[in-house]
Design an enzyme around this catalytic site. Structure first.
Site, PDB file in Angstrom:
ATOM      1  N   ASN A   9     -27.657  72.330 -18.539  1.00 21.74           N
ATOM      2  CA  ASN A   9     -28.373  71.213 -17.840  1.00 21.74           C
ATOM      3  C   ASN A   9     -28.041  69.896 -18.428  1.00 21.74           C
ATOM      4  OD1 ASN A   9     -30.233  69.543 -16.533  1.00 21.74           O
ATOM      5  ND2 ASN A   9     -32.124  70.499 -17.540  1.00 21.74           N
ATOM      6  N   LYS A  11     -29.043  67.200 -17.467  1.00 18.31           N
ATOM      7  CA  LYS A  11     -30.121  66.051 -17.001  1.00 18.31           C
ATOM      8  C   LYS A  11     -29.391  64.626 -16.767  1.00 18.31           C
ATOM      9  CE  LYS A  11     -33.132  68.277 -20.295  1.00 18.31           C
ATOM     10  NZ  LYS A  11     -33.966  68.306 -21.398  1.00 18.31           N
ATOM     11  N   HIS A  93     -38.261  72.700 -13.297  1.00 19.70           N
ATOM     12  CA  HIS A  93     -38.111  72.171 -14.717  1.00 19.70           C
ATOM     13  C   HIS A  93     -39.377  71.529 -15.293  1.00 19.70           C
ATOM     14  CE1 HIS A  93     -36.206  70.408 -18.430  1.00 19.70           C
ATOM     15  NE2 HIS A  93     -35.456  71.210 -18.215  1.00 19.70           N
ATOM     16  N   GLU A  95     -39.742  69.072 -17.027  1.00 26.36           N
ATOM     17  CA  GLU A  95     -39.678  67.350 -16.919  1.00 26.36           C
ATOM     18  C   GLU A  95     -40.232  67.120 -15.416  1.00 26.36           C
ATOM     19  OE1 GLU A  95     -36.190  67.084 -20.212  1.00 26.36           O
ATOM     20  OE2 GLU A  95     -35.626  66.897 -18.336  1.00 26.36           O
ATOM     21  N   GLY A 171     -37.410  69.321 -28.327  1.00 25.08           N
ATOM     22  CA  GLY A 171     -37.504  67.866 -28.999  1.00 25.08           C
ATOM     23  C   GLY A 171     -38.577  67.459 -29.579  1.00 25.08           C
ATOM     24  N   SER A 210     -34.573  74.765 -26.515  1.00 27.14           N
ATOM     25  CA  SER A 210     -33.479  74.169 -27.577  1.00 27.14           C
ATOM     26  C   SER A 210     -32.609  75.195 -28.006  1.00 27.14           C
ATOM     27  CB  SER A 210     -34.298  73.529 -28.393  1.00 27.14           C
ATOM     28  OG  SER A 210     -34.873  72.167 -27.881  1.00 27.14           O
TER      29      SER A 210
END
Length: 255
Positions: A9, A11, A93, A95, A171, A210
């Site tokens: 991904n 982004k 997702h 986000e 993150g 991650s």
């Protein structure tokens, strides 16, 4: 046996020159026993597909709008993505859920629209740090998954992939151990088993917290982790291919 999937991904990253360098690198190192997917921005989809040519690497999109066409400024439909050459699309997702406030009903509609357009949706589900600390992980996962099952039907998952995103491990400096990830993956597969045993056995469940070259092998060694939805590491061909190699090794060891 479920074939591992490694999906990158990108982004909101990339320029045309960066895209060419990245795709050239990925094409050179892609392996046949791992399904490799790249998920660029909308404006990079066409050049990525052109660069991929007849390679085994597939292209997908990061989002879609549930309508087919109409007065929806700035949106892109599943039929448009399919027409452009996409095979996959991310749905739900973390986000999109948090930054853009997408709710369960919208995500379910996007999932169904992807299926109807002939795309394979990669449905992202997962809990935040606050939800995990309150012991709500299973409750959140169940709600996110069952809302889609109720709207689209369990049979739609024959043409779908699931990605577990522990939002608290993305993150933040915190890390989900392979055992923690496996526990949730097994819970997801058990939920699907309650609806359809065959689908539960065959669907790929990716880890999206991650995954990097230094932890990929230990995560992929878990029995219910079938691949990864890769963020930052997918922007470097060497790192991305190292994760693909870890997935390939799992195939060798379990075959």
């Amino acid at each position: 046996m479920r074939k591992p999937i490694i999906a990158g991904n990108w982004k909101m990253h990339g320029s045309m020159s960066q895209v060419k360098t990245l795709i050239d690198g990925i094409k050179q190192g892609a392996v046949a026993d791992v399904s490799t997917i790249v998920l660029p921005t909308f404006i990079h989809i066409k050049p990525v597909i052109d660069l991929l040519g007849n390679s085994a690497v597939k292209c997908g999109a990061q989002d879609l709008y549930p309508g087919i066409q109409g007065a929806y400024t700035g949106e892109v439909s599943g039929t448009m993505l399919k027409d452009a050459g996409c095979d996959y699309v991310l749905v739900g997702h973390s986000e999109r859920r948090t930054i853009f406030h997408e709710d369960l009903s919208l995500i379910a509609a996007k999932f169904k629209a992807a299926i109807e357009a002939g795309l394979t949706p990669i449905l992202c589900i997962g809990e935040t740090q606050a939800q995990r600390e309150r012991g709500e992980t299973e409750e959140v996962i169940r709600e996110q998954l069952e809302s889609v099952i109720q709207f689209a039907g369990i049979d739609a998952f024959r043409q779908a992939v699931i990605a577990y995103e522990p939002v608290w491990a993305i993150g933040t400096g915190l890390t989900a151990s392979p055992e923690q990830a496996q526990e949730v993956h097994a819970f997801i597969r058990n939920l699907l088993t309650q609806n359809n045993v065959d689908i539960a056995k065959t669907i790929c469940i990716l880890y999206g917290g991650s995954m990097k070259p230094d932890n990929a092998a230990s995560l992929l060694a878990m029995p219910d982790i079938d691949g990864g939805l890769i963020g930052g590491a997918s922007l470097d061909a060497g790192s991305f291919l190292a994760i693909c190699a870890a997935a390939s090794l799992k195939q060798v060891l379990t075959s």
